[in-house]
Write an enzyme that holds these catalytic residues in place. Structure first.
Site, PDB file in Angstrom:
ATOM      1  N   GLN A 225       0.790  -0.494  -0.082  1.00  0.00           N
ATOM      2  CA  GLN A 225      -0.195   0.100  -0.021  1.00  0.00           C
ATOM      3  C   GLN A 225       0.895   1.309  -0.233  1.00  0.00           C
ATOM      4  OE1 GLN A 225      -1.661   0.676   3.466  1.00  0.00           O
ATOM      5  NE2 GLN A 225      -3.443   1.704   2.742  1.00  0.00           N
ATOM      6  N   GLY A 226       0.626   2.019  -0.881  1.00  0.00           N
ATOM      7  CA  GLY A 226       1.550   3.215  -1.012  1.00  0.00           C
ATOM      8  C   GLY A 226       0.988   4.773  -0.832  1.00  0.00           C
TER       9      GLY A 226
ATOM     10  N   SER B 206       1.532   6.539   2.974  1.00  0.00           N
ATOM     11  CA  SER B 206       2.375   7.130   3.117  1.00  0.00           C
ATOM     12  C   SER B 206       3.162   8.104   2.868  1.00  0.00           C
ATOM     13  CB  SER B 206       2.476   6.621   4.618  1.00  0.00           C
ATOM     14  OG  SER B 206       1.314   6.343   5.356  1.00  0.00           O
TER      15      SER B 206
ATOM     16  N   SER C 167       4.702  -1.552   4.020  1.00  0.00           N
ATOM     17  CA  SER C 167       4.597  -2.866   5.175  1.00  0.00           C
ATOM     18  C   SER C 167       5.035  -3.877   3.401  1.00  0.00           C
ATOM     19  CB  SER C 167       3.823  -2.919   5.306  1.00  0.00           C
ATOM     20  OG  SER C 167       3.313  -2.292   6.472  1.00  0.00           O
TER      21      SER C 167
ATOM     22  N   GLU D 232      -9.773  -1.311   6.390  1.00  0.00           N
ATOM     23  CA  GLU D 232      -7.838  -1.318   7.067  1.00  0.00           C
ATOM     24  C   GLU D 232      -8.645  -0.990   7.847  1.00  0.00           C
ATOM     25  OE1 GLU D 232      -4.781   1.043   5.299  1.00  0.00           O
ATOM     26  OE2 GLU D 232      -4.045  -0.082   6.717  1.00  0.00           O
TER      27      GLU D 232
ATOM     28  N   ASN E  26      -3.871   6.446  16.260  1.00  0.00           N
ATOM     29  CA  ASN E  26      -5.348   6.375  16.985  1.00  0.00           C
ATOM     30  C   ASN E  26      -4.938   7.853  17.871  1.00  0.00           C
ATOM     31  OD1 ASN E  26      -4.953   3.712  17.052  1.00  0.00           O
ATOM     32  ND2 ASN E  26      -5.260   2.851  19.293  1.00  0.00           N
ATOM     33  N   GLU E  27      -4.734   8.637  17.465  1.00  0.00           N
ATOM     34  CA  GLU E  27      -5.138  10.125  17.996  1.00  0.00           C
ATOM     35  C   GLU E  27      -5.813   9.795  16.575  1.00  0.00           C
ATOM     36  OE1 GLU E  27      -1.753   8.684  18.123  1.00  0.00           O
ATOM     37  OE2 GLU E  27      -1.679   9.241  20.473  1.00  0.00           O
TER      38      GLU E  27
HETATM   39  C1  LIG Z   1       4.377  -0.826  11.062  1.00  0.00           C
HETATM   40  C2  LIG Z   1       4.089   0.378  10.027  1.00  0.00           C
HETATM   41  C3  LIG Z   1       3.334   0.122   8.834  1.00  0.00           C
HETATM   42  C4  LIG Z   1       3.194   0.694   7.846  1.00  0.00           C
HETATM   43  N1  LIG Z   1       2.569  -0.121   6.877  1.00  0.00           N
HETATM   44  C5  LIG Z   1       1.955   1.278   5.608  1.00  0.00           C
HETATM   45  C6  LIG Z   1       1.293   0.927   4.337  1.00  0.00           C
HETATM   46  O1  LIG Z   1       1.813  -0.757   4.083  1.00  0.00           O
HETATM   47  N2  LIG Z   1       1.641   1.410   3.512  1.00  0.00           N
HETATM   48  C7  LIG Z   1       1.853   2.726   4.156  1.00  0.00           C
HETATM   49  O2  LIG Z   1       0.917   3.611   2.894  1.00  0.00           O
HETATM   50  N3  LIG Z   1       1.170   3.553   5.022  1.00  0.00           N
HETATM   51  C8  LIG Z   1       1.969   2.231   6.495  1.00  0.00           C
HETATM   52  N4  LIG Z   1       2.857   3.215   6.814  1.00  0.00           N
HETATM   53  C9  LIG Z   1       2.538   3.933   7.408  1.00  0.00           C
HETATM   54  C10 LIG Z   1       1.224   4.798   8.873  1.00  0.00           C
HETATM   55  O3  LIG Z   1      -0.355   4.969   7.999  1.00  0.00           O
HETATM   56  C11 LIG Z   1       1.653   6.432   9.247  1.00  0.00           C
HETATM   57  O4  LIG Z   1       2.825   6.447   9.765  1.00  0.00           O
HETATM   58  C12 LIG Z   1       0.480   6.901  10.017  1.00  0.00           C
HETATM   59  O5  LIG Z   1      -0.793   7.884   9.156  1.00  0.00           O
HETATM   60  C13 LIG Z   1       0.700   8.306  10.667  1.00  0.00           C
HETATM   61  O6  LIG Z   1       1.832   9.357   9.862  1.00  0.00           O
HETATM   62  P1  LIG Z   1       3.405   9.831  10.428  1.00  0.00           P
HETATM   63  O7  LIG Z   1       3.915   8.805  10.318  1.00  0.00           O
HETATM   64  O8  LIG Z   1       3.492  10.511   9.557  1.00  0.00           O
HETATM   65  O9  LIG Z   1       3.021   9.969  11.457  1.00  0.00           O
HETATM   66  P2  LIG Z   1       2.293  12.105  11.569  1.00  0.00           P
HETATM   67  O10 LIG Z   1       1.471  12.385  10.867  1.00  0.00           O
HETATM   68  O11 LIG Z   1       3.407  12.420  11.716  1.00  0.00           O
HETATM   69  O12 LIG Z   1       1.996  11.945  13.646  1.00  0.00           O
HETATM   70  C14 LIG Z   1       2.955  12.416  14.107  1.00  0.00           C
HETATM   71  C15 LIG Z   1       2.457  12.425  15.228  1.00  0.00           C
HETATM   72  O13 LIG Z   1       1.152  13.096  15.415  1.00  0.00           O
HETATM   73  C16 LIG Z   1       0.068  13.044  15.580  1.00  0.00           C
HETATM   74  N5  LIG Z   1      -0.674  13.312  15.127  1.00  0.00           N
HETATM   75  C17 LIG Z   1      -0.747  14.325  13.667  1.00  0.00           C
HETATM   76  N6  LIG Z   1      -1.827  14.989  13.046  1.00  0.00           N
HETATM   77  C18 LIG Z   1      -2.823  14.734  13.985  1.00  0.00           C
HETATM   78  C19 LIG Z   1      -4.134  15.461  14.300  1.00  0.00           C
HETATM   79  N7  LIG Z   1      -4.627  16.137  13.593  1.00  0.00           N
HETATM   80  N8  LIG Z   1      -4.307  14.869  15.272  1.00  0.00           N
HETATM   81  C20 LIG Z   1      -4.078  14.849  16.813  1.00  0.00           C
HETATM   82  N9  LIG Z   1      -3.117  14.414  16.509  1.00  0.00           N
HETATM   83  C21 LIG Z   1      -2.367  13.909  14.731  1.00  0.00           C
HETATM   84  C22 LIG Z   1       0.235  11.691  15.762  1.00  0.00           C
HETATM   85  O14 LIG Z   1      -1.469  10.994  16.066  1.00  0.00           O
HETATM   86  C23 LIG Z   1       1.293  11.383  15.931  1.00  0.00           C
HETATM   87  O15 LIG Z   1       1.540  10.976  16.795  1.00  0.00           O
HETATM   88  C24 LIG Z   1       2.816   2.510   8.323  1.00  0.00           C
HETATM   89  C25 LIG Z   1       3.451   2.971   9.718  1.00  0.00           C
HETATM   90  C26 LIG Z   1       4.133   1.469  10.603  1.00  0.00           C
HETATM   91  C27 LIG Z   1       3.779   1.717  11.897  1.00  0.00           C
END
Ligand SMILES: Cc1cc2nc3c(=O)[nH]c(=O)nc-3n(C[C@H](O)[C@H](O)[C@H](O)COP(=O)(O)OP(=O)(O)OC[C@H]3O[C@@H](n4cnc5c(N)ncnc54)[C@H](O)[C@@H]3O)c2cc1C
Lengths: 389, 401
Positions: free
Chosen positions: B132-133, B135, B167, B250, B383-384
């Protein structure tokens, strides 16, 4: 009594139960909107605490409730009641909690369940009276506050065909409104269960000063109170009390789920309407997220509640486990949303003016009643993990 | 599935599934398997798991609800039963989770007949692994902030950009990909593709090391990669809507078409066993009242989740149809995390040991499970973000966007 069936996938919650609950909701919405409740219980705080006990209930409303047959919900149809399943009763009691109905309904339902389990002729006769509208309550806890029925408050001795009771029963719910007191007492190795009239010679009923404005509570002192054979329900009542116990936990849990849902919805409404920093406060995550957390906890408690009621209805072996899980979850969810409901109302939440305190206090009372979360988990652990050591 | 008991056909299928699983449980894996599909690292693990998924598919235990013309079994309400039975039999998990739980259902909703015929069978059999692309470095929680661009060139699109946390990207043949096709609109400027990955020109997959020390997700770089227009899912500019479909599946808010796989003994029993086997300050941990209370709290949450699932199927007991389904991702991921955290606490000093240490109890399970659990509370929308969604969609609180 309930037979062992496979657990129904809908918790045994069918059309009749839905109808009953919806009617209860509609009736209480109409007859007990929160403004009416406030007028009934929350005006003029000082005299209420001063007098210790005022009859903070609407006798007219209670008469209607009796006519609706709610006192007889837990009474079998052969004894003149409606014979509703515990799942169905839980649905009604949730509505009762959601409206914080001041009444001895929950005590009466709890007493009915004990009588049902006791099953003797004296018990059946009393159940018929309850179905006709008599109220009842349980006097089973002593000064040391034991939560389970194995350690009764009173002692009994035989005198001819009569029993004579002595001792003090504490935390007796709605005792000032009860037509019939069901007391337990130790007699040798047995626990006896008998009924006592509130005006019995030698019985002193002293109202407790309590925070909950929607019920009353009393301490009962027994000094040579004589009980005739026609008032002795069972001379060996412990098994019946133990069988009934999960149902008592379910009734209180249902009330808690109802108050919690009211607190959640009311606080959500406030968060949508109150503005600070040019926004509704519900926009802010410091407000939004705890409300979601409360919803999650309340939903867990509700699902565990229906499960427990269902297990009791079908006489399952894990009824006690399920009921203790439900009470633990309901107590903890109640504590959490109570806390947030006051805090998120800000200054107004700290006042007597805001309706939130009425539900806060009812919840606080229910959280402790028949054992709080820690107590339930202690008992659960001894079932699921064995005794310590 | 309705609240009613199983139909005779479903009952028969249940018996069949149970029997088949008992007779066909695979031999032990040649090397230790990870806790979830997104930790699969080696080709040995992959081959073993891919063969297992294929076998389950051939037996009718995967894709049982899917239409037969797209390689499914064509029987409504069968997949849930198969999933339950797979869980019960504690057989290995199915590797192709992105294909099964995200790509296939999304294609089924938004794809053309041709696309469904081409892509769905490979998702179900596991022969074609998907990733899944969504992020990107700057588009995580703010998922619509996609910068990866797709520019039309005849029958193709030219894709440039940088995806992260992908992933299973290292094994994937295909990717569900969101791209930006217009800079003028944040949400309406997105388009969704089914993009070839393995060996595709202009696509580079680079592994990233996780907190656990394992590899298993990746960054994916696109440099003038060509994607045929025939692989575009739904209309140009509809990418956000399509992505929402994917996320619904998902996050488990819709009944998912397949997953299954067992994850060992009941979580509460696992904690109780651990406490019984652990000494704390010279005493058995199972005798410590605080530990007992903590385990019972976990047991109550476990039972609560189970009963929530049951209540969600009784509409009369749910005031809002999405209230329970939308809690699923939040509660299940935090449940796993809190359980693992408690396991680490009970295991005490032994939790300091990495799995390669021969003294590590349960092959280092607890601390690894704990660290791994953040994969679930962060991935698929943190979860936020889940709390925002619940607060806004279910409780009706004002939107934070
Ligand atoms: C093990 C793992 C597997 C993954 N696999 C995939 C995959 O296969 N394909 C893919 O596309 N993505 C994947 N992801 C990515 C995942 O979807 C993102 O990491 C996730 O959506 C969070 O984005 P970020 O890492 O940029 O964090 P950020 O968006 O930068 O968040 C940082 C912190 O800020 C908080 N935050 C941000 N915005 C808000 C808001 N509006 N309100 C409250 N809190 C907020 C977040 O909750 C977090 O605690 C994976 C991630 C993990 C950890």
């Amino acid at each position: 009594m309930a037979t062992k069936n496979a657990a129904p996938r809908n918790f045994g919650f069918g059309e009749d139960e839905t109808l009953l609950r919806d009617m209860a909701r509609q009736f209480l919405d109409e007859r007990l909107p929160v403004e009416t409740l406030r007028g009934l219980v929350a005006e003029a705080p000082e005299p209420i605490y001063d007098e210790g006990q005022a009859p903070r209930w609407d006798a007219g409303l209670w008469k209607e409730i009796v006519e609706l047959g709610w006192t007889g919900l837990a009474v079998d149809s052969e004894d003149g009641g409606a014979g509703v399943s515990l799942v169905g009763i839980a649905g009604v009691v949730e509505e009762v909690g959601r409206h914080a109905l001041p009444s001895p309904l929950v005590s009466t339902l709890a007493a009915s369940w004990v009588l049902r389990e006791a099953g003797s002729d004296v018990a059946k006769a009393q159940l018929t009276r309850i179905a006709e509208g008599a109220t009842a309550t349980l006097a089973i806890t002593g000064e040391r506050g034991a939560w389970d029925p194995g350690a009764p408050a009173l002692s009994a001795r035989d005198e001819g065909d009569d029993l004579v009771l002595d001792g003090t029963a504490c935390f007796v719910q709605d005792a000032l409104k009860a037509d019939c007191l069901l007391a337990t007492a130790r007699l040798g190795d047995d626990v006896v269960l008998c009924k006592v009239a509130p005006d019995a010679t030698g019985l002193e009923i002293r109202a407790d000063h309590i925070h909950d404005l929607t019920r009353d509570q009393a301490t009962l002192r027994f000094a040579n109170v004589r009980v005739g054979p026609d008032a002795i329900i069972s001379r060996s009542a412990l098994p019946a009390l133990q069988r009934a116990w999960p149902a008592l936990l379910v009734l209180v849990s249902a009330d808690l789920c109802g108050t919690s849902e009211w607190q959640l919805q009311t606080t959500v409404e406030y968060a949508k309407q109150r503005k600070q920093f040019e926004r509704q406060i519900g926009f802010f995550q410091a407000v939004k997220h705890p409300l979601v957390n409360a919803m999650v906890e309340i939903d867990r408690a509700r699902s565990l509640l229906y499960h427990a009621a269902c297990e009791i209805d079908r006489g399952a072996d894990d009824a006690e486990t399920a009921a203790r899980m439900a009470k633990s979850a309901a107590s903890d969810a109640g504590a959490f949303i109570s806390d947030r409901s006051v805090q998120l109302h800000g200054g107004i939440g700290f006042t007597w003016e805001c309706d939130v305190h009425i539900f806060f206090k009812r919840s606080l009372h229910n959280q402790a009643l028949y054992g709080d979360g820690v107590h339930q988990r202690k008992r659960l652990a001894s079932v699921m993990m064995g005794p310590i050591g | 599935m309705s609240a009613a008991v199983l139909t005779p056909e479903q009952q028969e299928f249940q018996e069949y599934a149970r029997r088949w699983l008992a007779e066909n449980a695979p031999p032990p894996a040649p090397e230790r398997l990870p806790i979830t599909p997104i930790e699969v690292m080696t080709t040995g693990q992959r081959d073993y798991l891919q063969a297992w998924q294929r076998k389950c598919y051939d037996a009718g235990l995967v894709g049982a609800d899917y239409p037969t013309e797209y390689g499914g079994g064509g029987h409504e309400g069968f997949q849930r039963i198969a999933n339950l039975e797979m869980g019960r039999a504690r057989v290995p998990f199915l590797i192709n989770i992105v294909g099964l739980n995200m790509a296939a259902p999304t294609i089924l909703v938004h794809g053309t007949d041709q696309q469904k015929k081409k892509f769905v069978p490979g998702c179900l059999s596991g022969d074609e692994i998907w990733c899944q692309g969504f992020s990107e470095p700057g588009a995580g929680s703010d998922m619509a902030n996609q910068q990866t661009s797709a520019v039309r060139d005849g029958d193709d699109w030219i894709v440039n950009g940088h995806k992260v946390w992908t992933s299973l990207g290292h094994f994937a043949k295909w990717m569900i990909l969101i791209t930006r096709t217009s800079k003028d609109h944040k949400y309406d400027g997105l388009t969704y593709f089914l993009c070839p990955i393995e060996g595709h020109a202009g696509v580079t997959v680079r592994p990233l090391v996780k907190i656990t020390g394992e590899a298993g997700f990746n960054e994916v770089l696109f440099e003038d990669a060509r994607v045929p227009d025939a692989y575009r899912l739904d209309e140009v500019g509809k990418g956000w809507t399509v992505a929402m479909t994917t996320l619904t599946y998902e996050r488990g808010a819709a009944e998912s078409a397949g997953s299954g796989g067992g994850d060992g003994p009941h979580p509460t029993q696992r904690l109780i066993d651990l406490a019984r086997d652990t000494w704390r300050d010279g005493e058995c941990a199972a005798d410590d009242p605080v530990t007992r209370d903590a385990i019972m709290q976990r047991a109550i949450v476990a039972e609560g989740m189970k009963q929530n699932g049951r209540r969600a199927r009784v509409p009369a007991l749910c005031d809002h149809p999405m209230r329970l389904p939308l809690q699923q991702k939040l509660t299940s991921s935090e449940f796993v995390q809190d359980n693992a955290r408690l396991g680490v606490e009970i295991a005490g000093a032994h939790s300091t040991l990495y799995k390669l240490d021969e003294k590590a109890p349960s092959e280092g399970y607890w601390p690894l499970a704990y660290m791994n659990s953040y994969g679930h509370t962060i991935a698929a929308g943190t979860n936020e973000i889940q709390r925002n969604i619940l607060g806004e969609r279910v409780l009706g609180l004002p939107k934070s966007k």
